[in-house]
Motif scaffolding. Structure first.
Motif, PDB file in Angstrom:
ATOM      1  N   ASP A   3      46.828  61.046  50.109  1.00  0.00           N
ATOM      2  CA  ASP A   3      46.548  62.379  51.301  1.00  0.00           C
ATOM      3  C   ASP A   3      46.395  61.320  52.488  1.00  0.00           C
ATOM      4  O   ASP A   3      46.149  60.251  52.680  1.00  0.00           O
ATOM      5  CB  ASP A   3      45.711  63.010  50.437  1.00  0.00           C
ATOM      6  N   THR A  36      51.486  54.133  55.266  1.00  0.00           N
ATOM      7  CA  THR A  36      51.881  56.171  55.944  1.00  0.00           C
ATOM      8  C   THR A  36      53.122  56.397  56.337  1.00  0.00           C
ATOM      9  O   THR A  36      53.770  57.431  56.749  1.00  0.00           O
ATOM     10  CB  THR A  36      51.583  55.521  57.489  1.00  0.00           C
ATOM     11  N   GLY A  37      54.395  55.347  56.502  1.00  0.00           N
ATOM     12  CA  GLY A  37      55.784  55.696  56.702  1.00  0.00           C
ATOM     13  C   GLY A  37      55.946  55.727  57.656  1.00  0.00           C
ATOM     14  O   GLY A  37      56.574  56.084  58.441  1.00  0.00           O
ATOM     15  N   VAL A  70      53.452  63.264  65.887  1.00  0.00           N
ATOM     16  CA  VAL A  70      53.286  62.660  64.519  1.00  0.00           C
ATOM     17  C   VAL A  70      54.610  63.072  63.823  1.00  0.00           C
ATOM     18  O   VAL A  70      54.763  63.994  63.535  1.00  0.00           O
ATOM     19  CB  VAL A  70      52.239  63.275  63.754  1.00  0.00           C
ATOM     20  N   PRO A  71      55.077  61.533  63.322  1.00  0.00           N
ATOM     21  CA  PRO A  71      56.484  61.718  61.968  1.00  0.00           C
ATOM     22  C   PRO A  71      55.890  62.076  60.946  1.00  0.00           C
ATOM     23  O   PRO A  71      54.846  62.151  60.539  1.00  0.00           O
ATOM     24  CB  PRO A  71      56.611  60.326  61.675  1.00  0.00           C
ATOM     25  N   PRO A  72      56.711  62.406  60.246  1.00  0.00           N
ATOM     26  CA  PRO A  72      56.129  63.026  59.371  1.00  0.00           C
ATOM     27  C   PRO A  72      55.244  61.489  57.879  1.00  0.00           C
ATOM     28  O   PRO A  72      55.892  60.410  58.372  1.00  0.00           O
ATOM     29  CB  PRO A  72      57.234  63.073  58.128  1.00  0.00           C
ATOM     30  N   LEU A  73      54.149  62.074  56.974  1.00  0.00           N
ATOM     31  CA  LEU A  73      53.410  60.911  56.465  1.00  0.00           C
ATOM     32  C   LEU A  73      54.086  61.107  55.668  1.00  0.00           C
ATOM     33  O   LEU A  73      54.341  62.203  54.493  1.00  0.00           O
ATOM     34  CB  LEU A  73      52.014  61.216  56.686  1.00  0.00           C
ATOM     35  N   THR A  74      54.367  59.580  54.358  1.00  0.00           N
ATOM     36  CA  THR A  74      54.312  59.591  53.246  1.00  0.00           C
ATOM     37  C   THR A  74      53.955  59.621  52.287  1.00  0.00           C
ATOM     38  O   THR A  74      52.357  58.055  52.185  1.00  0.00           O
ATOM     39  CB  THR A  74      55.149  58.166  53.034  1.00  0.00           C
TER      40      THR A  74
END
Length: 159
Positions: free
Chosen positions: A130, A83-84, A119-123
């Protein structure tokens, strides 16, 4: 909450969801293999599900332990890789017991939780194609692992 055991389309079964002390994981893994960890990532009444590239369904982040790795270390690493999300402050929730079919075996998975304020950016990556935030009060869609959904529901009830 569903009555256990529950089965997925492949025939795998979630047999039990037990609240135990994290210190008991070593003893439990001597009785039944515990090769992996899952993480229930919660935010604003929803749980993070990833679309797994291999299984082609929505499931919780997590995965296999590497040699010498604890269940907690695997959870932290898998969450970051899939997820990052860099979260060291995971809370141990429970142990999920599975009856798996290919090959036929019994396994335990360590289940951890983390509550995100932001929520952090998801990678997106090779494993997670997705992401979606699923409210555990909602029905389980046909393209979601019913086993992971039930684990998410039960872990959320513990907080």
């Amino acid at each position: 909450m569903a009555v256990l055991p529950i089965r997925d389309r492949a025939g795998n079964t979630l047999v039990d969801f037990r609240v135990v002390a994290e210190g008991d994981l070593t003893r439990l893994s001597e009785q039944v293999p515990m090769p992996a960890s899952l993480v229930v990532v919660a935010h604003d009444g929803a749980v993070l599900m990833i679309f797994d590239s291999r299984r082609k369904h929505w499931e919780l982040p997590g995965g296999m332990r590497e040699p010498g790795e604890t269940a907690r270390q695997a959870a932290v690493r898998e969450l970051r890789e899939e997820t990052g999300i860099h979260a060291e402050d995971l809370t141990f929730a429970a142990v999920a017991e599975f009856g798996l079919v290919r090959p036929e075996r019994r396994e335990l998975l360590a289940v951890y939780r983390v509550q995100l304020r932001v929520v952090p950016p998801l990678t997106v990556n090779d494993e997670a194609l997705d992401f979606r935030w699923w409210p555990p009060t909602q029905p389980v869609s046909d393209d979601m692992s019913p086993l992971d959904a039930e684990i998410a529901r039960r872990a959320e009830m513990l907080r």
